[in-house]
Every structure is written in C-alpha cells, then in structure tokens.
Enzyme design. Structure first.
Site, PDB file in Angstrom:
ATOM      1  N   LYS A   1       0.869  -1.183   0.000  1.00 39.28           N
ATOM      2  CA  LYS A   1       0.000   0.000   0.000  1.00 39.28           C
ATOM      3  C   LYS A   1       0.905   1.232   0.000  1.00 39.28           C
ATOM      4  O   LYS A   1       1.940   1.241   0.668  1.00 39.28           O
ATOM      5  CB  LYS A   1      -0.883  -0.038   1.243  1.00 39.28           C
TER       6      LYS A   1
ATOM      7  N   SER B   1      -9.690   1.876   3.016  1.00 39.98           N
ATOM      8  CA  SER B   1      -8.811   2.652   2.164  1.00 39.98           C
ATOM      9  C   SER B   1      -7.786   1.800   1.413  1.00 39.98           C
ATOM     10  O   SER B   1      -7.169   2.286   0.467  1.00 39.98           O
ATOM     11  CB  SER B   1      -8.063   3.701   2.996  1.00 39.98           C
TER      12      SER B   1
ATOM     13  N   SER C   1      -9.946  -0.556   7.172  1.00 44.05           N
ATOM     14  CA  SER C   1      -9.383  -0.412   5.818  1.00 44.05           C
ATOM     15  C   SER C   1      -8.687  -1.636   5.249  1.00 44.05           C
ATOM     16  O   SER C   1      -8.321  -1.620   4.071  1.00 44.05           O
ATOM     17  CB  SER C   1      -8.418   0.766   5.774  1.00 44.05           C
TER      18      SER C   1
HETATM   19  N1  GLN Z   1     -13.137   4.125   6.521  1.00 42.26           N
HETATM   20  C1  GLN Z   1     -12.574   4.552   7.781  1.00 42.26           C
HETATM   21  C2  GLN Z   1     -12.155   6.001   7.681  1.00 42.26           C
HETATM   22  O1  GLN Z   1     -12.430   6.588   6.694  1.00 42.26           O
HETATM   23  C3  GLN Z   1     -11.413   3.689   8.132  1.00 42.26           C
HETATM   24  C4  GLN Z   1     -10.194   4.012   7.360  1.00 42.26           C
HETATM   25  C5  GLN Z   1      -9.025   3.169   7.725  1.00 42.26           C
HETATM   26  O2  GLN Z   1      -9.152   2.112   8.354  1.00 42.26           O
HETATM   27  N2  GLN Z   1      -7.847   3.653   7.373  1.00 42.26           N
HETATM   28  O3  GLN Z   1     -11.559   6.557   8.554  1.00 42.26           O
END
Ligand code: GLN
Length: 480
Positions: free
Chosen positions: A73, A148, A172
């Site tokens: 990532k 994400s 994410s």
């Molecule tokens: N979707 C969640 C957010 O927008 C979690 C994101 C994540 O785990 N990095 O914060």
C-alpha cells in the site's frame, strides 16, 4: 491464473519456475488490467532485479517467501520509491528510508512489484478520495473496491499479485477484503511495527496482510510481525509461526454471534450467507453462543472524534516547509501555509482536520475528546465480557456488498457507516479478519472473525478450516 503464495512457494522450492518468470508474468498482467487503477507506482526494473536477487537467495536456502511477489500500500515508506499516501501533498515524496514492514518483508525474500492505490491518507471506505483517481472493483468495474486499502484488495482479487500489505485504522483492510472477495487480517494493536507508516490515527493504525486465503495471510503476517524498537507501541512478545499453527480441528470452538451485528441495517441476503457459513462451522463441531456488544452503536461517533483528533495532529507536519508539496505562489509565510494546505489536501482530509481541530480545542476537549475516550473504554470492556463466553466472534464485515462508484460521495455519514462492524475492533485494539463467505447478486460477502488480543494464530486457523471446506475464497471475477 490463481497462484496462491502457498503454491508459488511450492513451485519455487521444487524449481518448477523462477521468481523472475513469475514477476515478468505479473508485470504483464498488471499492464493488461491497468483500467482497475490498482497501482500508483511501479518500478519494473527494480521488481525484476528483486526477483533475480530472490532467486539467488532461494538457491542459497532462503525461506518460504523467498521470491514471492507482493505489493505495498502506498502508505508504507519505500526507500528511493515514491510514497504518495494517495495525496497531492506527497505526490512527489521519495522517502530516504524503508518502513519496518517493507524492510522485514524484503529480508524474508518478498519481491515488491509496486505501490498500490488508496484513499488519501487512508481516509475513506471506497478508494474514491485518492488524488490518483478511484480504484475499480474487479468483480464489477462500476463498483468501488472498498477502502482505504482498495488498491491492494483489487490487485489481489484480480490476481495481479498473490499478496499485498494494507493498513487498518477503522476497517481499511477488512472492508476492502470483503468487497473484493479476498482474505484480509488486521493484527492486534502493537503486533506489527508502525515505523515508516504514514500516520493517520496513531492509537488505531495497524498494518496487516491481504491475500487469497488465511494460509497465505499467515505466511505474510509471520514476515511482518515482531518487535521494533523504533515504534514505541510495538510489543516485545514472541511471534508464533502462524502457518505452522494452521490445521487444528474446531471441535468445541465457541463462536460468539453478536446480537447487534445480526440486526437491522444489514442486507438480509448477507445475513443469510453468513448463517449458511456458520452452519459449516457447526458441522465441524463448533457451537454458536449468543453475545452482545451493547455499546457498539456508539463506536462510529466515538471513532469520528478520536480518529480526526489524532489525524489533525499528525497532519500538522504537512506545512510546505519540511517535505512534500508547497504552493507555487504566496505572499508571506502564513499565506504559504494556507495555500499549501488548501491545495495539497483533498476535501475529505480537510473535513477530518477541521473536525479534529474542533474536538481538541480548549472549549470542547472535555465534551468531545474526553467523552470519546471514555466510550472507547466501554466498547473495549464489552469485548472483554463477550470473550468470557466465547473464543471468537463472527458476523458481517460490512453492512452491504460493494456499492456503485459515486453512490456515497455526497453523504459522508452513510460512507462512515460502512465501517460500523469493523471500527469497534480498532477501538479495542483486537485482531480481526474478513474472509469470503459467499455471494449476493454476484458480489462477494465478507465474514468478519474477531479474536482475543494477540490471538492471530487462532483466528487464522478458524478461517483456514472454513477455507479447507469451502471454495468461496478461490472464486475469481469474470474476465480475470
Ligand atoms: N473508513 C474509515 C475512515 O475513513 C477507516 C479508514 C481506515 O481504516 N484507514 O476513517
């Protein structure tokens, strides 16, 4: 092509192919599927060179991952390779050092083929906040891959790489794994070093693997996990051999069914798929136990105070002075800060910085931040009570299957609610994974399994036993 890490390792060990051949193949596949937009950067020459080094390492007796191609990532710092975090702010940032995870995986012989697309600063559940454009879901290109870590999940689902890294602050790893029909594990907080990981919310961020199966995740986690003196929250405890702990039978396993996770708000067809999956566990001798997490309804609001608060502090460093983007024209220092941050950050990141700054401001600190910390404790206590009565918790990873691109862009709250089942786990610091459990309308459904603190080995085994008896995780999207 559906090569798993386990299979690639066998083929390499038996001399049936070389890492260089596999990497050449995958580089061609990545080009052929460039419309998915799963990657932000590629360095083909470095990947080929890495494969040749790994082939030499294997001839000298390297370990199981020697020569296995993976993707990182684009939140992990990679020495000499651009690390954008999905943001204009870091679009040209080339780190001078490797994240611990990158270093450890290279030492294990993994070959990095590229850096995957992601929501900007890991803020999002659809991969649509990336400065580099959205990622498409290999199961349906008009749908989101989740976020994400959407690029990593799409790349594994499209068989562009057999495994990838992700990070999970509120879901994410697990939510994109669910949307893309793959297996993704968020380890316990402290299990994997955060050194060299671009920080979002430091008390929640945790790195973990995404792959086709739990067995593959076990190999990757063994390479990623372990104490690191450079991360003050890293735990100095031994790392089990996760792959070696797979295969134990599940007789007498107590699976907790969380009342609040099998309730209104989840697509009924998803719950049906999960009930069927649970019957497989019962066939293997597990027993289902009803449990409750009464404070889980407060997890999303609690998270959306704490995560933005921490983010507002972590992202203060992007000021146009230290590193990253700087606005081209400005009057004075103050104007340079303003223009740099206005132009460098996208709308979701700005929203979080503003919410976080507000929640931490002198007049509101007790009302929001301190209150959220107290709720976090209650949420963690709920899990502790549930684990007195069961060994793992099972339920949906997400209330829906992958939604259409653009469907939730204008409604942040409905976007945030995607993580309603994953967020409580980060607040409590527990390990959890999502694995494919079936399909609804041609789209994958993810089952979330949550474990006790540091119980990753057990969790992976519970998932592995399911995958030995089913083939949902081996299904491949049409056209792949
Ligand atoms: N979707 C969640 C957010 O927008 C979690 C994101 C994540 O785990 N990095 O914060």
């Amino acid at each position: 092509m559906t090569l798993t890490i386990t299979k690639i390792a066998e083929d390499l060990a038996a001399g049936r192919c070389s890492s260089r051949e596999i990497v050449d193949d995958l580089l061609a596949r990545i080009k052929a599927h460039s419309a998915l937009n799963a990657f932000i950067s590629m360095d083909e020459d470095a990947a080929r060179q890495g494969a040749e080094d790994a082939d030499r390492m294997r001839r000298a007796g390297g370990g199981v991952l020697a020569g296995v191609p993976i993707a990182h990532k684009d939140i992990f710092c990679t020495s000499g390779v651009k690390t954008t975090c999905g943001s204009r702010m870091l679009a040209d940032f080339v780190p001078p050092y490797d994240a611990t995870v990158v270093e450890k995986m290279r030492a294990a012989g993994c070959v990095m083929v590229g850096k995957t697309n992601m929501d900007e600063f890991a803020m999002g559940s659809s991969n649509e906040t990336s400065f580099f454009g959205p990622v498409r879901n290999p199961w349906d290109p008009d749908r989101v891959p989740g976020g994400s870590s959407g690029g990593s999940a799409a790349a594994v689902a499209a068989r562009l790489v057999p495994g990838a890294t992700g990070t999970d602050t509120g879901g994410s790893i697990r939510q994109p794994a669910a949307f893309c029909g793959i297996t993704g594990l968020k380890p316990s907080y402290g299990r994997v070093s955060r050194y060299g990981l671009v920080a979002f919310a430091s008390s929640l961020d945790q790195a973990g693997p995404l792959a086709q199966s739990a067995a593959d995740c076990a190999h990757l986690l063994s390479a990623m996990a372990g104490f690191d003196a450079r991360d003050a929250t890293s735990l100095d405890v031994p790392v089990p051999d996760y792959a070696a702990s797979l295969g134990k039978d599940l007789k007498g396993l107590r699976i907790g069914i969380v009342k609040e996770h099998f309730a209104q708000g989840v697509e009924p067809a998803i719950l049906e798929v999960l009930r069927e999956a649970l019957r497989e566990y019962e066939r293997q001798g597990a027993v289902l136990v009803d449990v409750s997490l009464p404070n889980s309804a407060h997890a999303v609001p609690c998270y959306y105070v704490l995560a933005p608060a921490e983010a507002s502090s972590n992202l203060a460093r992007y000021d146009g002075v230290r590193y990253g983007f700087r606005a081209a024209e400005y009057k004075d220092l103050e104007d340079m800060y303003k223009k740099t941050r206005s132009e460098g950050f996208g709308p979701e990141v700005k929203r979080r910085i503003m919410i976080g700054t507000y929640a931490l401001s002198a007049g509101y600190y007790d009302a929001y931040y301190v209150k959220a910390l107290k709720l976090r404790r209650l949420i963690a206590d709920d899990f502790a009570r549930a684990f007195e009565r069961c060994d793992v918790l099972a339920g949906p990873a997400s209330p829906s299957t992958a939604f259409a691109l653009g469907a939730k862009n204008t409604d942040p709250v409905s976007m945030y609610l995607n993580d309603i089942f994953t967020i409580p786990v980060n607040l409590a610091g527990l390990p959890a994974l999502s694995m494919p459990a079936g399909f609804v309308g041609g789209l994958p459904v993810g089952m979330q399994l949550i474990g006790r603190y540091l119980d990753e080995a057990h969790l992976l085994n519970v998932a592995h036993r399911f995958q030995e008896a089913t083939d949902w995780h081996a299904r491949v999207p049409a056209g792949i």
